[in-house]
Design a protein around this motif. Structure first.
Motif, PDB file in Angstrom:
ATOM      1  N   PHE A  21       0.192  -2.788  -7.917  1.00  0.00           N
ATOM      2  CA  PHE A  21       0.052  -1.557  -7.126  1.00  0.00           C
ATOM      3  C   PHE A  21       0.261  -1.843  -5.638  1.00  0.00           C
ATOM      4  O   PHE A  21       0.860  -1.041  -4.917  1.00  0.00           O
ATOM      5  N   ARG A  22      -0.231  -3.002  -5.168  1.00  0.00           N
ATOM      6  CA  ARG A  22      -0.035  -3.347  -3.754  1.00  0.00           C
ATOM      7  C   ARG A  22       1.445  -3.593  -3.459  1.00  0.00           C
ATOM      8  O   ARG A  22       1.968  -3.149  -2.437  1.00  0.00           O
ATOM      9  N   ASN A  23       2.127  -4.287  -4.348  1.00  0.00           N
ATOM     10  CA  ASN A  23       3.552  -4.564  -4.138  1.00  0.00           C
ATOM     11  C   ASN A  23       4.373  -3.281  -4.078  1.00  0.00           C
ATOM     12  O   ASN A  23       5.378  -3.213  -3.361  1.00  0.00           O
ATOM     13  N   GLU A  24       3.950  -2.265  -4.821  1.00  0.00           N
ATOM     14  CA  GLU A  24       4.684  -1.002  -4.856  1.00  0.00           C
ATOM     15  C   GLU A  24       4.226  -0.019  -3.783  1.00  0.00           C
ATOM     16  O   GLU A  24       4.718   1.106  -3.719  1.00  0.00           O
ATOM     17  N   GLY A  25       3.280  -0.445  -2.934  1.00  0.00           N
ATOM     18  CA  GLY A  25       2.879   0.390  -1.818  1.00  0.00           C
ATOM     19  C   GLY A  25       1.734   1.343  -2.118  1.00  0.00           C
ATOM     20  O   GLY A  25       1.407   2.175  -1.266  1.00  0.00           O
ATOM     21  N   TYR A  26       1.108   1.226  -3.271  1.00  0.00           N
ATOM     22  CA  TYR A  26      -0.050   2.070  -3.607  1.00  0.00           C
ATOM     23  C   TYR A  26      -1.314   1.333  -3.174  1.00  0.00           C
ATOM     24  O   TYR A  26      -2.071   0.801  -4.005  1.00  0.00           O
ATOM     25  N   TYR A  27      -1.564   1.297  -1.871  1.00  0.00           N
ATOM     26  CA  TYR A  27      -2.598   0.407  -1.329  1.00  0.00           C
ATOM     27  C   TYR A  27      -4.008   0.857  -1.701  1.00  0.00           C
ATOM     28  O   TYR A  27      -4.880   0.013  -1.983  1.00  0.00           O
TER      29      TYR A  27
END
Length: 803
Positions: free
Chosen positions: A101-107
Motif C-alpha cells: 500500500f505504501r509503494n502504491e501511494g496509499y499512505y
C-alpha cells in the motif's frame, strides 16, 4: 438409541466431509505454492486468486500475498487486499500488504497495517519504521514521531534507522528535525562522512552553517571542491529565500553575487551548475535585471521542463521584456494546475492584457470573484475586515477599464471603491494613474499627494513615482532626472524599473522624417498650385541632456513648379527644446538655401496652464511657411502665431488660433481658425474621431504677387478620422487610418464652392521603437473660383535609439 446413533453418524459424516474439503483446499493451495517455487509464479498467482475467490480461506490469501511479493507486484497485492482485514492475515502478510500500500501511494492505509503490526509484533523493527515512514508520507506528524520514538526506545540505532529518520523529516518538511537527525547520526558515528556532509548541507539550508563550519577544518578529506561549491550554493539559496521574503534587494544582490561565483567555478555538466543557474535567473528576474537575465532566459527556453519556480520566473521575465505571448503560455499552464493561486491568475491577466485579449482578461477576473469573499475574519475571529484579495480584483477591474480606454467606466469604478474606503492610499494612487492616462496630469499629482499623506515616509515610493510619471507625461523635464536619481537612491531598482525604463525611452535620441509628393490638375487653364510638388522634413534629436534639454539637427526642403520654373527652398539648422517649467521653449536657427538664401530664426513658447488650458505662441523670422512663389518673387515672411486649447473633457478639445504673417513685399496676412475635435466612438481596436473647424484670412492686395493671395476668404470643414489597430505579435503592430473631410470655401470676388480630402495610410510599429507609415490621398481645393484636384503620396518614420 437409534435416533442418537443416527445423529452421531450424521455428525461424523459431516465432519469427515469438512475435513476432506479442507484437505482438498490445502492440497490445491500447496500445489500452487510448489508450482510458484518451480518458477510458474504468474500461473500459481492466478490459481490462488481463483481459489481464494471460491473459498475465502485466509491461508490461501496469505500464500497468494507471499507469492505476489516474490514478483514485487505491489499493485496486484493492493488489488487482492481491497477488502482485507489485518487481523485475518499472518504477521508476514500484514507487513507485505503494508509495504505494498505504501509503494502504491496509499499512505494512510499503509499506516493502518503497520500500526496493527506493531500491536501484534511489537519487537518487529520494520513495523515501527514502516509506521513512521507511511505516517510521514500521509502528513501525520504525531504518528510519525511515535514510530521513531518507539524504535529508538526498543532497538539499537544504526545507519538504516538514521537514514529513515532523515527521510521522515524530509517528508514532513521538518528541516530542524532533519538537521537533528544528521547530528545524531554523526554523534553516534563521528567518522561517518555521509553523516558529516549531510549535517553541513542541512545546516547551510537552514542558515546555520557557521555552527558546523568546523567540520571543514576537522575533516577536510570529506569535502571536495564541488562539495564546497554546494555549501556556497546553499548559502546563496538561503540568502535568496530570505531576501525575497523580506523584500530586501541588497540581500538578493548578495545572493546573486554568490551564485555567480558558483556558476563560474562549477563544471557546465555538473548538477550544481544547473541548480545555481536556475536560482541566479530567479534572483535576477526578482530584481528586474532583465538585461543580465537575457542570456539565461534563452538557455532555459531550451531546457524544458523546468522546476515550478523557475518556470514562473521565466514567465515574469517574458512579461517584463514585452514578450507577453510567451508569458501567456507559461501562466496559462500554471493556472490550469493551480486555479486558486491568485498571484499567478493576476500574472495571466497581465499577459492577456499585453496581448490585447481584453475580453479574455475581463472574463478571467470575473471568474475569480465568486471564489473570493468580499470580507474575511480578522485573527481574533470576532471582526470582519475587507478581504485584500477581493480588493485587488476590484482595483484590477478599475484599471482594466482604463487600459481599454473606457475612462468613464474606470472613473466610476474607482470612485465607488474610494467612497467605501476613503482613507485607502493605494486606491487614491490608482485614481492618480487613471487621471494621468486621461491626460489630467495636474489632477494626477494631486491624488498622488493625497495618497502620500496617508503613507509612512518609507512607503511613499508608489506616490513619489506617480508624481514623477505625471511630470514626465506633460514633458516637465526640469529637475526630473535629479528627482529620479533621488528615488533610485531611496528605493530598490526593482521598484524603480518601470519609471526608469519610461524615462530612458522618453529621453532617448530620436530620428524623425516626413515626405510628401503630389501632382495637381485643374478644370481651368491655369494652376494656382504647382502641377508637381514635394517636401521633406527630418529631425535628428540628441536625446535629453543637461536637465532635460533636447538638441536637434534639422533639414527641410520644398519643391514646386511654376511657369516651367523649378522652385526649390531649403532650411537647415540646429535647435533645442528647453524646459523652463512651467514653460517649454523651442528655439531653432539656421541658414536657407536655393530661393531662400538667408538665415532664419524660429522660437515657440508652450505653456500648459492646467489640465484644461494650454496656450502657445511662436515667432518665425524667415518662416518655412513662406510660399515658394513668394520666394520666387523675392519676398520672405515673418510669422507671429498664437493658439489656445481648452479641453472640455478628456475626449473633447476646443481650439482657437490666430496668425499674423508679415511679407517683405508689403502684404500683411491675418489668419484665424477655431475648431472642435473629439472622440466619437471606440472599441479595443477601432476608433472614430471627428472635428469641425471654421477659419478666415485677410490679405493686402499685392498686384505683383505670384502666390495665392485672396483679399479675404472663409472656410468650414468637417473631418472624420477612423483608426484601426491590429496586433501582429509581440514585436509588430499594424495600424490603418482613413480620413475623410468635406467643407465649403468662400473667396472674395469669386464666390463659394465645396472642397474635400480623402486619404488612406498604413503604419508599421516595431518594438515601440520604430514606426513607419505611408499613404495616398486625393483632394479638391478651390483657388480663384476654380477647383484643383491633387493626388498625393506621403510617408513618415520615427526611430528611437534605446540607451
Amino acid at each position: 438409541m437409534k435416533t442418537a446413533a443416527f445423529v452421531v453418524y450424521t455428525l461424523a459424516l459431516l465432519l469427515s466431509s469438512a475435513v476432506s474439503a479442507k484437505s482438498s483446499i490445502d492440497e490445491k493451495r500447496e500445489g500452487f505454492v510448489v508450482q510458484a517455487k518451480n518458477g510458474n509464479i504468474s500461473s500459481a498467482a492466478r490459481g490462488l486468486t481463483t481459489l481464494y475467490d471460491q473459498t475465502k480461506d485466509p491461508l490461501v490469501l496469505n500464500d497468494l500475498i507471499a507469492i505476489l511479493s516474490w514478483q514485487e507486484n505491489s499493485k496486484a497485492i493492493v488489488d487482492a487486499c481491497q477488502s482485507c482485514q489485518p487481523r485475518g492475515l499472518s504477521p508476514e502478510s500484514v507487513e507485505i500488504v503494508a509495504k505494498a500500500f505504501r509503494n502504491e501511494g496509499y499512505y494512510q492505509t499503509s499506516a493502518k497495517y503497520y500500526r496493527y503490526l506493531t500491536q501484534r509484533s511489537p519487537n518487529n523493527r520494520d513495523a515501527w519504521l514502516g509506521l513512521a515512514l507511511s505516517s510521514a508520507e500521509a502528513n501525520n506528524l504525531a504518528s510519525a514521531k511515535e514510530g521513531l520514538r518507539e524504535y529508538r526506545q526498543r532497538f539499537p540505532l544504526d545507519a538504516h534507522f538514521y537514514q529513515n529518520w532523515i527521510y521522515v523529516s524530509q517528508a514532513l518538511d521538518d528541516h530542524v528535525g532533519e538537521m537533528f537527525a544528521w547530528q545524531s547520526w554523526l554523534t553516534a558515528e563521528p567518522n561517518n562522512k555521509t553523516a558529516g556532509v549531510g549535517l553541513y548541507t542541512s545546516a547551510v539550508q537552514l542558515g546555520a552553517s557557521p555552527a558546523v563550519k568546523s567540520l571543514l577544518t576537522q575533516h577536510p578529506e570529506w569535502f571536495t571542491s564541488a562539495d564546497n561549491l554546494w555549501f556556497d550554493y546553499y548559502e546563496a539559496s538561503t540568502l535568496l529565500r530570505d531576501g525575497i521574503k523580506a523584500k530586501s534587494a541588497p540581500t538578493i544582490k548578495r545572493s546573486t553575487a554568490l551564485l555567480q561565483q558558483v556558476i563560474d567555478k562549477a563544471p557546465a555538466d555538473h548538477p550544481l551548475y544547473k541548480s545555481a543557474s536556475l536560482d541566479y535567473f530567479y534572483a535576477l528576474v526578482t530584481l528586474k535585471d532583465y538585461k543580465t537575465a537575457s542570456p539565461l532566459a534563452e538557455q532555459l527556453e531550451k531546457e524544458q521542463p523546468l522546476p515550478r519556480y523557475a518556470q514562473e520566473a521565466l514567465g515574469d521575465y517574458y512579461l517584463g521584456t514585452m514578450q507577453p505571448s510567451k508569458a501567456e503560455s507559461i501562466f496559462s499552464a500554471i493556472h490550469q494546475e493551480e486555479p486558486k493561486n491568485l498571484p499567478v491568475t493576476i500574472k495571466l491577466y497581465y499577459a492577456y492584457m499585453d496581448t490585447e485579449q481584453y475580453d479574455k482578461a475581463k472574463a478571467l477576473i470575473d471568474s475569480e470573484k465568486p471564489n473570493i469573499p468580499k470580507n474575511r475574519w480578522d485573527f481574533t475571529g470576532s471582526t470582519q475586515k475587507v478581504n485584500d484579495e477581493y480588493q485587488t480584483l476590484m482595483q484590477l477591474e478599475a484599471l482594466h477599464y482604463a487600459w481599454r480606454g473606457d475612462f468613464p467606466q474606470a472613473t466610476e469604478t474607482i470612485d465607488k471603491l474610494i467612497s467605501n474606503a476613503p482613507g485607502n492610499p493605494y486606491l487614491l494612487a490608482i485614481k492618480g494613474d487613471i487621471e494621468r492616462w486621461k491626460g489630467n496630469t495636474f489632477a494626477s499629482e494631486r491624488y498622488f499627494e493625497q495618497a502620500s499623506q496617508l503613507l509612512s515616509p518609507q512607503d511613499r515610493g508608489i506616490t513619489d513615482r506617480g508624481k514623477l510619471m505625471a511630470k514626465l507625461e506633460r514633458k516637465d523635464w526640469r529637475g526630473l532626472q535629479k528627482n529620479l536619481d533621488n528615488l533610485n537612491n531611496l528605493y530598490p531598482a526593482s521598484d524603480q524599473y518601470i519609471i526608469n525604463n519610461d524615462v530612458k525611452k522618453a529621453a532617448a535620441p530620436t530620428w524623425t522624417g516626413e515626405y510628401r509628393r503630389g501632382e495637381t490638375d485643374s478644370n481651368g487653364n491655369v494652376l494656382v498650385q504647382a502641377s508637381k510638388d514635394w517636401t521633406y522634413d527630418t529631425h535628428l534629436y540628441t536625446g535629453r541632456v543637461l536637465d532635460g534639454y533636447n538638441f536637434f539637427f534639422r533639414d527641410q526642403m520644398s519643391f514646386g513648379e511654376f511657369e516651367e520654373n523649378n522652385l526649390y527652398a531649403r532650411y537647415s539648422g540646429i535647435g533645442a527644446e528647453i524646459p523652463l517649467s512651467p514653460v517649454t521653449l523651442l528655439v531653432e536657427t539656421g541658414v536657407g538655401g536655393h530661393l531662400n538664401d538667408k538665415a532664419y530664426f524660429w522660437t515657440t513658447a508652450d505653456y500648459l496652464i492646467n489640465d484644461q488650458w494650454f496656450i502657445s505662441g511662436s515667432y518665425k523670422y524667415n518662416s518655412d511657411n513662406t510660399p515658394l512663389r513668394a520666394l520666387f518673387d523675392g519676398a520672405n515672411v515673418d510669422d507671429f502665431d498664437t493658439y489656445l486649447i481648452y479641453r472640455i473633457k478628456s475626449e473633447i478639445n476646443l481650439g482657437l488660433s490666430g496668425k499674423y504673417s508679415d511679407f517683405t513685399d508689403g502684404n500683411e496676412r491675418f489668419t484665424y481658425l477655431t475648431w472642435i475635435e473629439g472622440q466619437l466612438y471606440r472599441t479595443d481596436s477601432y476608433t472614430v474621431r471627428g472635428s469641425a473647424s471654421y477659419g478666415a484670412s485677410f490679405n493686402e492686395e499685392i498686384e505683383t504677387a505670384s502666390y495665392f493671395n485672396p483679399k479675404s476668404d472663409h472656410s468650414g470643414s468637417l473631418i472624420l478620422t477612423q483608426d484601426y489597430h491590429y496586433r501582429i505579435n509581440d514585436s509588430w503592430g499594424f495600424d490603418q487610418n482613413l480620413k475623410t473631410g468635406i467643407g465649403s470655401y468662400w473667396q472674395e470676388d469669386f464666390g463659394s464652392d465645396y472642397n474635400w480630402d480623402v486619404s488612406y495610410a498604413q503604419k508599421w510599429i516595431w518594438q515601440k521603437q520604430v514606426n513607419f507609415s505611408y499613404g495616398i490621398g486625393r483632394s479638391k481645393g478651390v483657388y480663384d473660383g476654380e477647383g484643383e484636384y491633387s493626388t498625393y503620396l506621403f510617408a513618415n518614420f520615427n526611430v528611437r535609439f534605446p540607451q
